[in-house]
Design an enzyme around this catalytic site. Structure first.
Site, mmCIF file in Angstrom:
data_model
loop_
_atom_site.group_PDB
_atom_site.id
_atom_site.type_symbol
_atom_site.label_atom_id
_atom_site.label_comp_id
_atom_site.label_asym_id
_atom_site.label_seq_id
_atom_site.Cartn_x
_atom_site.Cartn_y
_atom_site.Cartn_z
ATOM 1 N N GLY A 1 0.896 -1.312 0.129
ATOM 2 C CA GLY A 1 0.121 0.318 -0.043
ATOM 3 C C GLY A 1 0.954 0.962 0.113
ATOM 4 N N ALA A 2 1.909 1.247 0.815
ATOM 5 C CA ALA A 2 2.496 2.379 1.419
ATOM 6 C C ALA A 2 3.584 2.390 1.692
ATOM 7 C CB ALA A 2 2.502 3.381 2.050
ATOM 8 N N GLU B 1 7.056 3.984 3.924
ATOM 9 C CA GLU B 1 7.537 5.061 5.240
ATOM 10 C C GLU B 1 9.132 5.317 5.046
ATOM 11 O OE1 GLU B 1 8.214 1.374 7.996
ATOM 12 O OE2 GLU B 1 6.527 2.036 6.608
ATOM 13 N N ASN B 2 9.623 4.772 4.346
ATOM 14 C CA ASN B 2 10.615 5.841 3.862
ATOM 15 C C ASN B 2 11.358 7.672 4.224
ATOM 16 O OD1 ASN B 2 11.169 3.760 1.416
ATOM 17 N ND2 ASN B 2 10.184 5.031 0.218
ATOM 18 N N GLU C 1 1.755 6.525 7.906
ATOM 19 C CA GLU C 1 3.069 6.638 7.337
ATOM 20 C C GLU C 1 3.741 7.556 8.162
ATOM 21 O OE1 GLU C 1 4.233 4.011 5.423
ATOM 22 O OE2 GLU C 1 2.697 3.072 4.990
ATOM 23 N N GLU D 1 4.365 -0.892 13.407
ATOM 24 C CA GLU D 1 3.600 -1.154 12.729
ATOM 25 C C GLU D 1 1.555 -1.028 12.713
ATOM 26 O OE1 GLU D 1 3.708 -1.371 9.431
ATOM 27 O OE2 GLU D 1 5.397 -1.476 9.512
#
Length: 826
Positions: A254-255, A257-258, A291, A313
């Protein structure tokens, strides 16, 4: 071997988007705790050209050995070295098509297929892009430099600090050094990125492929809001000068978090007017907020080992909803947390094949269809339970203390519990040993003995499972009195059994008031359950409790404690229900039963579902209105689909009329678009399929493409089902192939064919991204295997004898199959 820790990586990359290759040079400054003769780094699918040690202005070549199986390169040093070691490695790699490491993403611009190169490193794929200490504990700073074509744009975690032309059609770009962080949070990307910006103390940008930035404003605005909420709540400023939200066409998850460069699937960041539904808007906000929470939980403070991944998470899941609720309290997102997160966690954790939140081992934990519902959903639900136990102020104070103590470093679970212990003066550490360290969760059996309520805990599983496990459980019981009043009793169940004094005037009681506790309840006293049913009917029970009652009851049906008829009879108390949470849960449970059961029982389910949901649709209206509540907007769509399947002619005629309008090019409201398309497919022919095909290939909206893929999975005629499955493998992009397959696996007309199709196309399915392959197995086997149980078990026994691919998901899918088979035969 003496411990080694990286201090800094300086990485120079030159990607070639024609040949899908890149060349790289990585300089690593390493601190060796004692004399060392060898350095072991992670490397995967890299062609190492040379390794050198830099010392006293001299470079010395070092022999090296690659071990692809262990994903390691071992570098021999010329002599014992300790203290600071400077290592230089030159290498080449592939810009792959695996949606992992440094990979290529395909997009279409002005009718031409083009590519961007982007990264996805969590959990352990940074090693595909550069040799490194690829473990979250090995934090370092990163200096990224790139040489790219002059017509392209580069993005990394920090802002660009230098950009200059090389005079040959290429340019050199240097980014600001990152904070100290783990390898999995690094990002770099190259492509025709376009931006919209929101200047401020932290520059927030949305980056898209060409022509797509016009859809980025909604995400940009909520990104800024999420950043501001997080800085205020945690009382720690975001430590980078810019934050990019990057829409990627080909993205497996989905995404991601860099730090300072968050990547998203396009439909989870971009807002398409007239296409993105109310539910889609909420989902965009939830993912952005999730994120954003990671920028503190995971990025600023990182788990010291992968077994503590839940520290990332679970918090991001919980705060993803909390941030959205802060800005949109009218959306009722905590109701959706209970349905979408807590309920799915309870279902997953009811299997014998389950795991603790804190996964043992930890060396190479993978987020997949088996682990994600525990790490994300159960973890978030347990945090909700903790906040209810310690109180909101203590919860916030404990989190602030934890983050400030460990910022730019790593932490373990006990560090968090100790922070809560200190601020709340409650035994959080002792309590959480059971909730984090052991698998499963409890069911509380309640039995009344005159004025006393006896509560007994055991582990809840659908299938028989011997267990002596116990948990420390915060209990809240709402007691109803004969005078019409009520009161709440609380206790901490810290043993197998406890007794609560209800008082002499108690006429009924509801355990787990507000559904804050992560457990199920079995009421042994039939009279009390009847009293609760009456309170459901007159809605004197809150909607959370109305949800919990029937949801626990359906879980007991699946376990075999209660008959399906008893559940269906209890639903009569919900004949006037109008709240989203109980209704969406009933819809889900009825549909599960409808897929599993057969014959007259299946018909009875359809009759009850049709009556209940037809009434609700007529009450709220077939079409959305501008002033209706958010939860009504997102409830209507699935109810339309279910009610048509259950045989409602009125709803079918409405949906088909709307679909005919859509095929003529007329606008259909985005909040009913998915169900209208699905009903159109269910009753559609080959002309309808051709219309979907044409629209799918012409659309520039990932949100619309996802709607169409759901519809393609909804055809009812066998020939069209087969055509769609072939089309999925040949025409649908790799990132989305699992979508129509998943809908087919829940399509009553397609279910009988799905197992044979799976076996026949196994080799093609195995090429899917691992997470997507697991989703395919998890969607097909539990229901598609009913009636073929021995064949399915024999197939996977043989399969797992040859490979461990998807083994965890296979095991839990077989267990779900056994549960469903038992339910049908009961």
């Amino acid at each position: 071997m003496n411990e080694m820790n990286p201090i800094n990586y300086k990485i120079l990359l030159e990607p070639d988007l024609q040949k899908f290759q890149f060349s790289g040079t990585t300089d690593i400054s390493i601190e060796a705790a004692g004399p060392a003769r060898e350095i072991s780094l992670n490397a995967l699918e890299l062609d190492i050209l040379s390794c050198q040690i830099l010392a006293e202005d001299k470079s010395m070549n070092c022999p090296f050995v690659l071990d692809p199986k262990k994903e390691v390169v071992k570098i021999s040093l010329p002599h014992d070295l300790s203290g600071k070691i400077d290592l230089k490695i030159e290498y080449r790699g592939e810009i792959n098509n695996k949606m992992a490491g440094f990979y290529r993403s395909t997009y279409v611009s002005e009718g031409e297929e083009k590519y961007a190169a982007v990264t996805q490193f969590e959990e352990s794929d940074a090693r595909r892009a550069f040799p490194c200490f690829d473990h979250p504990e090995k934090k370092a700073t990163f200096d990224i430099e790139m040489i790219i074509r002059e017509d392209l744009v580069a993005i990394s975690n920090g802002p660009i600090v230098e950009e200059k032309s090389l005079g040959d059609g290429r340019k050199f770009i240097k980014f600001q050094q990152t904070p100290k962080m783990s390898t999995y949070l690094l990002f770099f990307g190259v492509g025709e990125f376009e931006f919209i910006e929101d200047p401020g103390e932290v520059l927030v940008r949305v980056a898209t492929m060409p022509g797509m930035k016009k859809y980025g404003k909604f995400g940009l605005e909520f990104g800024r809001k999420s950043l501001e909420f997080s800085e205020n709540y945690y009382d720690i400023k975001f430590p980078l000068p810019k934050l990019d939200l990057i829409a990627i066409a080909d993205f497996a998850f989905g995404a991601m978090e860099n730090w300072g460069a968050i990547t998203f699937r396009e439909n989870l960041l971009l807002h398409y007017p007239g296409i993105t539904s109310s539910g889609g808007e909420e989902r965009i906000c939830e993912v952005i907020a999730h994120e954003m929470a990671h920028q503190w939980f995971g990025n600023l403070v990182t788990p010291s080992d992968w077994k503590y991944l839940w520290l990332n998470e679970s918090f991001a899941t919980y705060f993803g909803y909390g941030i959205v609720n802060h800005y949109h309290p009218q959306w009722g997102v905590w109701d959706q947390f209970l349905h979408g997160q807590m309920d799915s966690a309870l279902e997953r954790d009811s299997l014998c094949q389950t795991i603790p939140i804190e996964i043992p081992g930890g060396e190479h934990v993978v987020i997949n269809a088996s682990t994600a519902p525990i790490i994300y959903n159960k973890g978030g639900s347990v945090l909700r339970q903790i906040e209810g136990y310690v109180g909101q102020e203590n919860f916030q104070e404990g989190l602030r203390a934890y983050l400030k103590k460990h910022e730019f470093a790593c932490a373990s679970s006990h560090h968090l519990w100790e922070a809560f212990d200190e601020v709340s003066e409650k035994p959080v550490s002792l309590m959480m040993e059971g909730w984090i360290g052991q698998p499963g969760f409890p069911i509380i059996e309640a039995e009344r003995d005159e004025n006393h309520l006896i509560l007994t805990q055991t582990r809840f599983t659908y299938l028989p499972h011997d267990s002596e496990q116990e948990w420390m459980i915060p209990i809240a019981v709402k007691v109803f009195s004969s005078d019409g009043n009520s009161r709440t009793l609380t206790t901490l169940l810290d043993s197998k059994q406890t007794v609560i004094d209800l008082g002499r005037d108690a006429t009924g009681y509801k355990i787990n008031e507000g559904q804050t506790g992560f457990y199920r309840v079995l009421y042994r006293e039939k009279g009390n359950f009847g009293e609760l049913g009456r309170r459901v009917s007159d809605k004197s029970l809150e909607r959370d409790d109305r949800w919990g009652l029937q949801n626990d009851l359906y879980a007991l049906v699946r376990r075999g404690d209660v008959s399906l008829d008893e559940y269906l009879d209890f639903l009569s108390h919900y004949s006037n229900e109008d709240a989203f949470l109980p209704l969406i849960s009933i819809a889900q449970n009825l549909y599960h039963a409808y897929m599993v059961m057969a014959g007259a029982v299946k018909d009875k389910i359809a009759t009850i579902g049709k009556s209940l949901f037809e009434r609700e649709i007529k009450q709220i209206g077939f079409e959305p209105t501008p002033d209706e509540g958010h939860t009504i907007s997102i409830l209507r769509d699935p109810l339309i689909w279910h009610t048509v399947l259950y045989g409602s002619n009125d709803v079918k005629d409405f949906a088909l009329n709307k679909f005919s309008s859509m095929m003529r090019g007329e606008k259909v409201h985005q909040d009913i678009m998915t169900s209208v398309m699905r009903v159109g497919a269910w009753h559609g022919d080959s002309k309808v399929f051709d219309w979907f095909d044409k629209r799918f290939k012409a659309s520039d909206s990932e949100a619309e493409r996802m709607n169409i893929l759901a519809a393609l999975g909804s055809f009812s005629e066998k020939g069209l089902i087969e055509k769609v499955l072939d089309y999925t493998l040949s025409e649908v992009p790799d990132r989305n192939k699992f979508v129509p397959i998943g809908h087919m696996a829940a399509n009553p007309s397609a279910i009988p064919y799905m197992w044979e199709w799976f076996v026949a196309h196994l080799k093609e399915l195995e090429k899917f991204h691992p997470t997507h392959y697991e989703r395919v197995i998890g969607s097909i086997v539990p229901v598609g295997g009913i009636g073929k149980e021995e064949e399915v078990r024999d197939f996977f026994d043989d399969y797992l004898g040859k490979t461990d691919k998807a083994k965890d998901v296979i095991k839990l899918s077989l267990e779900r199959l056994a549960i469903n088979t038992g339910m049908r035969s009961s």
